[in-house]
Write a protein that holds these residues in place. Structure first.
Motif, short mmCIF file in Angstrom:
data_model
loop_
_atom_site.label_atom_id
_atom_site.label_comp_id
_atom_site.label_asym_id
_atom_site.label_seq_id
_atom_site.Cartn_x
_atom_site.Cartn_y
_atom_site.Cartn_z
N GLY A 9 36.76 35.15 37.39
CA GLY A 9 36.87 34.41 38.64
C GLY A 9 35.85 33.29 38.72
O GLY A 9 34.95 33.18 37.88
N GLY A 10 35.99 32.46 39.73
CA GLY A 10 35.04 31.37 39.91
C GLY A 10 35.59 30.31 40.84
O GLY A 10 36.57 30.53 41.55
N LEU A 11 34.94 29.16 40.81
CA LEU A 11 35.32 28.03 41.64
C LEU A 11 36.10 27.03 40.79
O LEU A 11 35.66 26.66 39.70
CB LEU A 11 34.07 27.36 42.22
CG LEU A 11 34.26 26.09 43.04
CD1 LEU A 11 35.06 26.42 44.31
CD2 LEU A 11 32.91 25.47 43.39
N VAL A 12 37.24 26.61 41.30
CA VAL A 12 38.08 25.67 40.56
C VAL A 12 38.69 24.68 41.55
O VAL A 12 38.94 25.02 42.71
CB VAL A 12 39.18 26.42 39.78
CG1 VAL A 12 40.10 27.18 40.73
CG2 VAL A 12 39.96 25.50 38.87
N ALA A 92 41.01 33.93 47.07
CA ALA A 92 41.00 35.34 47.44
C ALA A 92 40.15 36.11 46.44
O ALA A 92 39.74 35.56 45.41
CB ALA A 92 42.42 35.90 47.43
N VAL A 93 39.92 37.37 46.75
CA VAL A 93 39.38 38.29 45.76
C VAL A 93 40.56 38.90 45.03
O VAL A 93 41.51 39.38 45.65
CB VAL A 93 38.53 39.40 46.42
CG1 VAL A 93 38.04 40.38 45.35
CG2 VAL A 93 37.35 38.79 47.17
N GLY A 113 39.95 48.01 40.10
CA GLY A 113 38.69 47.38 39.75
C GLY A 113 37.94 46.97 41.01
O GLY A 113 38.41 47.16 42.13
N GLN A 114 36.78 46.38 40.80
CA GLN A 114 35.93 46.00 41.93
C GLN A 114 36.28 44.63 42.49
O GLN A 114 35.81 44.26 43.57
CB GLN A 114 34.46 46.02 41.51
CG GLN A 114 33.97 44.76 40.80
CD GLN A 114 34.53 44.58 39.39
OE1 GLN A 114 35.14 45.50 38.83
NE2 GLN A 114 34.33 43.40 38.81
N GLY A 115 37.09 43.88 41.76
CA GLY A 115 37.52 42.57 42.25
C GLY A 115 36.69 41.42 41.70
O GLY A 115 35.53 41.60 41.34
N THR A 116 37.32 40.26 41.63
CA THR A 116 36.62 39.04 41.21
C THR A 116 37.07 37.91 42.14
O THR A 116 38.26 37.78 42.45
CB THR A 116 36.91 38.71 39.73
OG1 THR A 116 36.12 37.59 39.33
CG2 THR A 116 38.38 38.43 39.47
N GLN A 117 36.10 37.11 42.58
CA GLN A 117 36.38 36.06 43.56
C GLN A 117 36.95 34.82 42.89
O GLN A 117 36.40 34.34 41.89
CB GLN A 117 35.11 35.69 44.32
CG GLN A 117 35.27 34.54 45.30
CD GLN A 117 36.10 34.92 46.52
OE1 GLN A 117 35.88 35.97 47.12
NE2 GLN A 117 37.05 34.07 46.89
#
Length: 122
Positions: A9-12, A92-93, A113-117
């Motif tokens: 995940g990340g900013l795009v 979203a997560v 899983g714990q999720g990724t932003q």
């Protein structure tokens, strides 16, 4: 038992792409269908894409079909979500989850899983 860990995940920027990965532990990974879900702030968790145990069958929603691609590698114990043409609504997560059967309701996914932003900026 299956343990799942998301990454990628990340900013795009809008229009860009991200590839999420779900790494599993446990020798029974290939026995499970995998689903990707997402949850935006203040909203319910929703199905994004799914893949059956062998990888031969996949399923998407109207919002993700044609933009997202789910895949899995049972030898590597991974399930990936390639996301293209991202827009603000995709922020979203993101969670991966495992279920004994494919195309079941959210409540029937046993492991999460714990999720990724994922954040898409305009």
């Amino acid at each position: 038992q299956v343990q799942l860990v998301e990454s990628g995940g990340g900013l795009v920027q809008a229009g860009g792409s991200l590839r999420l990965s779900c790494a599993a532990s446990g020798h029974t990974f290939s026995n499970y269908a995998i689903g990707w879900f997402r949850q935006a702030p203040g909203k319910e968790r929703k199905f994004v894409a799914g893949i059956n145990w062998s990888g031969e069958r996949t399923f998407y929603t109207d919002h993700t079909k044609g933009r997202f691609t789910i895949s899995r590698d049972n030898a590597k114990l991974t399930a990936d979500l390639q996301m293209n043409s991202l827009n603000n609504e995709d922020t979203a997560v993101y969670y991966c989850a495992a279920a004994k059967e494919a195309w079941v309701s959210l409540s029937e996914y046993e492991y999460w899983g714990q999720g990724t932003q994922v954040t898409v900026s305009s």
